[in-house]
Structures are given as C-alpha cells and as structure tokens.
Design a protein around this motif. Structure first.
Motif, PDB file in Angstrom:
ATOM      1  N   ASN A  49      47.915  34.430  31.538  1.00  0.00           N
ATOM      2  CA  ASN A  49      49.276  34.917  31.406  1.00  0.00           C
ATOM      3  C   ASN A  49      50.024  34.368  32.611  1.00  0.00           C
ATOM      4  OD1 ASN A  49      51.691  36.355  31.429  1.00  0.00           O
ATOM      5  ND2 ASN A  49      50.753  38.145  30.468  1.00  0.00           N
ATOM      6  N   PHE A  75      42.171  35.955  31.543  1.00  0.00           N
ATOM      7  CA  PHE A  75      41.231  36.663  30.683  1.00  0.00           C
ATOM      8  C   PHE A  75      40.225  35.655  30.146  1.00  0.00           C
ATOM      9  CE2 PHE A  75      45.511  38.361  30.386  1.00  0.00           C
ATOM     10  CZ  PHE A  75      45.328  39.671  30.786  1.00  0.00           C
ATOM     11  N   ALA A 112      43.344  40.782  26.819  1.00  0.00           N
ATOM     12  CA  ALA A 112      44.561  39.967  26.825  1.00  0.00           C
ATOM     13  C   ALA A 112      45.548  40.491  25.792  1.00  0.00           C
ATOM     14  CB  ALA A 112      44.225  38.505  26.546  1.00  0.00           C
TER      15      ALA A 112
END
Length: 166
Positions: free
Chosen positions: A129, A136, A108
C-alpha cells in the motif's frame, strides 16, 4: 508481473449475478460484458474502474453460479488484478482459466481503503500500500499457474504449448 494502480473497494459475498447480471449472459463478447460489469452493485463502476483499477474485496468474492462471464467482465473492464479476503472456489479457478490475476490477502483486503495507491508483485505474492507504506505477504501461485495467467489464460497457454511442440 507487477501491477500498480488505485484501489476500488467492495465488501463480502459479491456473487456472480452482481458481477454480471444474468440478463447480459446472451453474449460472450468481453467488451459488451464489461459495459455491464457490477452495474447492479455500483452503476458508476465502469467509470470508476478507469482510474481505480485494482479491485479489493471481502470474503467469498464470486460466489453463486459458475459462469465464466464474471471474471471475463471484470478483466475486460480494465481491472488489473483482484485482492480478496477469499474467493469462491469456482470463481478462483475461472479467473485463472481466463488469465485474471487474483490474490487472497485477507489483511490487505481489510486495511486497504478506497483510492489507496497499491503495488502488487504477483510473482512474489507481495502487496504494497503505497499510500500507507504497509506491505502484505501471501503465498504466490506456483510457477505453472503464474505462467497460465501471464499467457492470458488456459487456452492461450495450451495453444502456445501445442504450437511450440512442448
């Protein structure tokens, strides 16, 4: 705990002297420390952190001296949590002790870009994200450590335990 914000990104080997310069160690006031947080790296940090409040950093974040002032300054500046490739061990423990949520998620930290919208599920070790739709996973802290962070640090945790008779 779930945090949502925008990424503020920095690189590797950011030491505690950069996080809070030694010339400001004559105070322990979190608000005053936050005014000088990261200023030797980025003079505009205190303004940027108002909008981008998830710190994403590289390897060995918080290396250098063992000053507890560094995570205090970061937390007081408005950073909700830190995602790193890795943390210096003393910073790692100091962050837990003062209740600053941190996660080591190397992939990440590599892939998140400055300004990306991020959601962090601290309890389950999941970083999303939102901008790129990537997810992640890492190992979450054990429940006891999570509880220390949720209580705002080790002192608050211990006080509550003593006062609650546990």
């Amino acid at each position: 705990m779930v945090f949502r914000g925008f990424a503020l990104k920095y690189g590797d080997n950011i030491d505690t002297d950069v996080i809070i310069p030694a010339r400001y160690l004559n105070t322990t006031d979190p608000k005053e420390l936050s005014e000088h947080c990261m200023e030797d790296l980025d003079l505009d940090f205190k303004n940027k952190v108002k909008e981008k409040n998830i710190l994403v950093v590289g390897e060995n974040f918080g290396c250098g001296s063992s000053r507890e002032h560094a995570p205090i300054a970061i937390k007081a500046s408005g950073v909700q949590c830190i995602i790193a490739k890795s943390f210096a061990r003393i910073f790692y423990r100091n962050a837990i002790n003062i209740g600053l949520p941190i996660l080591e998620v190397p992939e990440a930290a590599d892939k998140i870009k400055e300004g990306d919208e991020i959601e962090v599920d601290f309890d389950n070790g999941i970083v999303k994200n939102i901008t790129t739709e990537e997810t992640f996973k890492t190992f979450p802290f054990p429940p006891l450590i999570q509880e220390i962070i949720k209580k705002g640090g080790l002192i608050n945790f211990a006080k509550e335990r003593i006062e609650g008779g546990k």
